[in-house]
Every structure is written in structure tokens, then in C-alpha cells.
Design a protein around this motif. Structure first.
Motif, PDB file in Angstrom:
ATOM      1  N   GLY A  65       0.802  -1.217   0.000  1.00 62.04           N
ATOM      2  CA  GLY A  65       0.000   0.000   0.000  1.00 62.04           C
ATOM      3  C   GLY A  65       0.832   1.262   0.000  1.00 62.04           C
ATOM      4  N   GLY A  66       0.163   2.355  -0.278  1.00 62.65           N
ATOM      5  CA  GLY A  66       0.738   3.684  -0.148  1.00 62.65           C
ATOM      6  C   GLY A  66      -0.190   4.503   0.726  1.00 62.65           C
ATOM      7  N   ALA A  67       0.367   5.244   1.682  1.00 61.47           N
ATOM      8  CA  ALA A  67      -0.458   5.997   2.623  1.00 61.47           C
ATOM      9  C   ALA A  67       0.093   7.403   2.805  1.00 61.47           C
ATOM     10  N   ASP A  68      -0.778   8.382   2.685  1.00 61.94           N
ATOM     11  CA  ASP A  68      -0.387   9.778   2.898  1.00 61.94           C
ATOM     12  C   ASP A  68      -1.584  10.552   3.443  1.00 61.94           C
ATOM     13  N   THR A  69      -1.501  10.939   4.692  1.00 62.49           N
ATOM     14  CA  THR A  69      -2.510  11.815   5.284  1.00 62.49           C
ATOM     15  C   THR A  69      -1.812  12.998   5.939  1.00 62.49           C
ATOM     16  N   LEU A  70      -0.676  13.394   5.375  1.00 62.96           N
ATOM     17  CA  LEU A  70       0.266  14.274   6.069  1.00 62.96           C
ATOM     18  C   LEU A  70       0.394  15.649   5.424  1.00 62.96           C
ATOM     19  N   GLN A  71      -0.632  16.095   4.719  1.00 61.53           N
ATOM     20  CA  GLN A  71      -0.535  17.389   4.045  1.00 61.53           C
ATOM     21  C   GLN A  71      -0.861  18.517   5.023  1.00 61.53           C
ATOM     22  N   ASN A  72       0.170  19.142   5.554  1.00 63.10           N
ATOM     23  CA  ASN A  72       0.031  20.182   6.557  1.00 63.10           C
ATOM     24  C   ASN A  72       0.924  21.370   6.191  1.00 63.10           C
ATOM     25  N   PRO A  73       0.932  22.447   6.969  1.00 65.89           N
ATOM     26  CA  PRO A  73       1.769  23.609   6.622  1.00 65.89           C
ATOM     27  C   PRO A  73       3.237  23.265   6.421  1.00 65.89           C
ATOM     28  N   PHE A  74       3.767  22.363   7.237  1.00 65.86           N
ATOM     29  CA  PHE A  74       5.168  21.964   7.107  1.00 65.86           C
ATOM     30  C   PHE A  74       5.450  21.398   5.711  1.00 65.86           C
ATOM     31  N   THR A  75       4.569  20.497   5.255  1.00 65.81           N
ATOM     32  CA  THR A  75       4.753  19.886   3.939  1.00 65.81           C
ATOM     33  C   THR A  75       4.663  20.929   2.836  1.00 65.81           C
ATOM     34  N   TYR A  76       3.680  21.810   2.932  1.00 66.86           N
ATOM     35  CA  TYR A  76       3.508  22.832   1.895  1.00 66.86           C
ATOM     36  C   TYR A  76       4.689  23.793   1.861  1.00 66.86           C
ATOM     37  N   LEU A  77       5.246  24.118   3.027  1.00 68.42           N
ATOM     38  CA  LEU A  77       6.423  24.994   3.046  1.00 68.42           C
ATOM     39  C   LEU A  77       7.618  24.293   2.412  1.00 68.42           C
ATOM     40  N   CYS A  78       7.797  23.011   2.706  1.00 70.24           N
ATOM     41  CA  CYS A  78       8.911  22.258   2.103  1.00 70.24           C
ATOM     42  C   CYS A  78       8.818  22.285   0.581  1.00 70.24           C
ATOM     43  N   PHE A  79       7.644  21.997   0.044  1.00 67.48           N
ATOM     44  CA  PHE A  79       7.478  21.949  -1.403  1.00 67.48           C
ATOM     45  C   PHE A  79       7.528  23.349  -2.020  1.00 67.48           C
ATOM     46  N   SER A  80       7.050  24.349  -1.280  1.00 66.59           N
ATOM     47  CA  SER A  80       7.083  25.712  -1.813  1.00 66.59           C
ATOM     48  C   SER A  80       8.515  26.217  -1.947  1.00 66.59           C
ATOM     49  N   LYS A  81       9.337  25.913  -0.957  1.00 70.33           N
ATOM     50  CA  LYS A  81      10.699  26.449  -0.978  1.00 70.33           C
ATOM     51  C   LYS A  81      11.596  25.723  -1.965  1.00 70.33           C
ATOM     52  N   THR A  82      11.143  24.579  -2.470  1.00 68.74           N
ATOM     53  CA  THR A  82      11.878  23.931  -3.564  1.00 68.74           C
ATOM     54  C   THR A  82      11.222  24.222  -4.912  1.00 68.74           C
ATOM     55  N   LYS A  83      10.215  25.119  -4.901  1.00 67.31           N
ATOM     56  CA  LYS A  83       9.496  25.543  -6.117  1.00 67.31           C
ATOM     57  C   LYS A  83       8.866  24.356  -6.840  1.00 67.31           C
ATOM     58  N   ALA A  84       8.359  23.396  -6.066  1.00 66.48           N
ATOM     59  CA  ALA A  84       7.840  22.160  -6.665  1.00 66.48           C
ATOM     60  C   ALA A  84       6.328  22.161  -6.846  1.00 66.48           C
ATOM     61  N   LEU A  85       5.625  23.158  -6.307  1.00 69.01           N
ATOM     62  CA  LEU A  85       4.163  23.169  -6.390  1.00 69.01           C
ATOM     63  C   LEU A  85       3.682  23.952  -7.606  1.00 69.01           C
ATOM     64  N   SER A  86       2.550  23.548  -8.131  1.00 67.91           N
ATOM     65  CA  SER A  86       1.929  24.273  -9.224  1.00 67.91           C
ATOM     66  C   SER A  86       1.135  25.454  -8.660  1.00 67.91           C
ATOM     67  N   PRO A  87       1.448  26.674  -9.037  1.00 66.46           N
ATOM     68  CA  PRO A  87       0.658  27.819  -8.559  1.00 66.46           C
ATOM     69  C   PRO A  87      -0.795  27.745  -9.027  1.00 66.46           C
ATOM     70  N   ARG A  88      -1.039  27.056 -10.158  1.00 64.96           N
ATOM     71  CA  ARG A  88      -2.396  26.952 -10.705  1.00 64.96           C
ATOM     72  C   ARG A  88      -3.201  25.838 -10.057  1.00 64.96           C
ATOM     73  N   GLY A  89      -2.517  24.964  -9.330  1.00 63.61           N
ATOM     74  CA  GLY A  89      -3.198  23.811  -8.768  1.00 63.61           C
ATOM     75  C   GLY A  89      -3.546  22.772  -9.805  1.00 63.61           C
ATOM     76  N   LYS A  90      -2.710  22.638 -10.837  1.00 64.75           N
ATOM     77  CA  LYS A  90      -2.970  21.679 -11.916  1.00 64.75           C
ATOM     78  C   LYS A  90      -1.696  20.908 -12.245  1.00 64.75           C
ATOM     79  N   CYS A  91      -1.809  19.587 -12.248  1.00 61.61           N
ATOM     80  CA  CYS A  91      -0.697  18.746 -12.702  1.00 61.61           C
ATOM     81  C   CYS A  91      -0.782  18.624 -14.226  1.00 61.61           C
ATOM     82  N   SER A  92       0.322  18.916 -14.890  1.00 60.14           N
ATOM     83  CA  SER A  92       0.352  18.821 -16.361  1.00 60.14           C
ATOM     84  C   SER A  92       1.577  18.021 -16.782  1.00 60.14           C
TER      85      SER A  92
END
Length: 293
Positions: A196-223
């Protein structure tokens, strides 16, 4: 597999009842301590009956929800495979889960443990100020926050005798678990593997980690594989599959959803940066999978 997937909402703004993203949001990708994407996919509320799994209800506040939801998803997967009502080789059944990151509960315990270090004698006053959000340490806290215990709890509650462990390969964690599960079957050290794969860990810490590596889509769309691709979108979910060797599944009259003919793995080796994908490594893993198939 739709019957054994935890239900996830569509990609949407971070729900305010999870955490207030407005305190963190800034469209400036370089803003200090801010996130530039407010999009994600989040699990709906799930009713969990601890007594069904022999868990004392008073221990629930000391256990990461991921562990409890994984138990429920494994039960659904076993039921879907027909093993809720008929026997299976429990002594040779293994549990391998892909999990990456740390949850809210472990971060709050970490914050509580750091109070004396950073605030000295005033730690008691600080703790009192945060008493409504900081969890109390109990004997269930340590196993309750360890990601590897998610697999151990499944083996314990379902009385399984094979190996149990979690693997962390970041975004490839669930595929790494699948890779290890197939090797268990090929080596005949397990006759059935719960993967299995399990992820229920989307919190401010996770979003800050991904934001500071510029890995998130500003549009909220995976392309993916598209010239418009500008990052990923974070999401929660738990999925579990039951793996067996094909000959065993046919012999046992199992309902077979799919046959995995080959799986491969590789690393990119040395490249310009640590996190950038490398063409040669991507080609290598495809060659391994097709050669195996």
C-alpha cells in the motif's frame, strides 16, 4: 481498485477546517515563511471504530490517523479479495507500505519536547498556553507516531507472520513498496503481500517544504509531460492491493484485477542537482521493467 481506495475530494483550496492557508499564502514564490500554492486533495472525514480492531478508545489521541486509516483500508482490501470470509496463509503474508513525511501529531510532540530546550524554566507557562493543541505524552505516543508502526499494526491486528515494514522513496514510495512486495513473491519468502501507499500528512510543514523547492503548481494543476507543466499538486489518500503469484491466484480461484508482468527500479546517478530528473536514469528504469516483462 475503486472499492479499496479511500475517498478523496477533488483538487480544491485547502479546507479551512484543516488549517487556515490564508495565514501562509503569498503568490510571491520567494516570500519568507509563505506558500504560493493553496491547492490540494484531502481525505474526507472517516468514521473509525477502534473496538473493531481491539484498540482502547482512550489511546486514539496518541496515534497518527494514518495508522488507523491504514487498518481500515487493509480490511477493505482483504474483504474485496474475498479473504474476509475465507482463510489465507497468514503466517506467510507480509505487509509493505510506502509512507513519506511526518504527520501533525509527531510535529506537535516535537514542538512540546523542544519547549524546555528553547524556553528554559518558562516551558511550563508556554505549555499551558498551548495546552489545547499540544498532545500529552503517553506510553502509546512513541508507536503512535512512527510511520513504520503502520505496517506493524496491520501485522499485529490481522495476525500476519510475514515481514512488515515501510519504505520511504519520497514520491515513489508506493512504487518502492510494490517493488519490494514483488521481490518477496519472486523469492518465495512470502505467499501473499499486502502492499500500500499511505499519505494523510498534508500540513503547513509539507507545503512549506514543497514551496521552498518551487515544486508546487501555482495553478493547482498537474500537467505531466506537457509544456504547461509548472509543478505538482499535493494530495492525501490511502490505497492497498493484495499481491499473489499468478499461479497461486488461479489455483485459489481469486478474482484477478491485473497481472504485473515486470517492474524495474534505478537511480539517476550524479547530475547537475540532487532533485532534478535525469534522462538516462528514466530510460534505464524503463529498460529494466521491459526486460523483466
Amino acid at each position: 481498485w475503486s472499492n479499496i481506495l479511500a475517498r478523496v475530494t477533488a483538487i480544491t483550496e485547502i479546507p479551512k477546517d484543516r488549517w487556515n492557508w490564508e495565514l501562509y499564502y503569498d503568490p510571491d514564490m520567494n516570500a519568507r515563511d509563505k506558500i504560493y500554492s493553496k491547492w490540494g486533495a484531502f481525505l474526507d472525514s472517516v468514521l473509525f471504530d477502534p473496538v473493531r480492531y481491539g484498540i482502547p478508545p482512550n489511546t486514539i489521541p496518541s496515534i497518527e490517523p494514518l495508522q488507523l486509516l491504514t487498518l481500515e483500508t487493509v480490511r477493505q482490501a482483504l474483504d474485496d479479495a474475498g479473504y474476509g470470509l475465507r482463510p489465507f496463509p497468514r503466517e506467510s503474508t507480509s505487509v509493505i507500505l510506502g509512507i513519506s513525511g511526518s504527520g501533525d501529531l509527531s510535529q506537535r510532540y516535537g514542538f512540546r519536547s523542544a519547549l524546555p530546550f528553547y524556553f528554559g524554566r518558562t516551558a511550563h507557562d508556554v505549555s499551558a498556553h498551548f495546552q489545547d493543541v499540544l498532545p500529552e505524552w503517553t506510553e502509546d505516543s512513541f508507536p503512535g507516531i512512527l510511520s513504520n508502526v503502520a505496517a506493524g499494526r496491520v501485522a499485529n491486528r490481522f495476525n500476519l507472520g510475514g515481514v512488515n515494514f515501510t519504505v520511504d522513496a519520497a514520491c515513489a514510495s508506493s512504487l518502492a513498496a510494490l517493488y519490494m512486495g514483488i521481490r518477496e513473491l519472486e523469492d518465495r519468502t512470502s505467499d501473499m503481500v499486502i502492499v500500500g501507499g499511505a499519505d494523510t500528512l498534508q500540513n503547513p510543514f509539507t507545503y512549506l517544504c514543497f514551496s521552498k523547492t518551487k515544486a508546487l503548481s501555482p495553478r493547482g494543476k498537474c500537467s505531466a509531460f506537457d509544456s504547461r507543466a509548472d509543478g505538482t499538486v499535493l494530495g492525501e489518500g490511502i490505497a492497498v492491493v493484495i499481491l499473489k503469484r499468478l499461479t497461486d491466484a488461479v489455483r485459489d480461484g481469486d478474482r484477478i484485477y491485473a497481472v504485473i508482468k515486470g517492474i524495474g527500479a534505478s537511480s539517476d546517478g550524479r547530475d547537475r542537482t540532487l532533485t532534478a530528473p535525469r534522462l538516462e536514469g528514466q530510460v534505464r528504469v524503463l529498460q529494466h521493467a521491459y526486460a523483466k516483462a
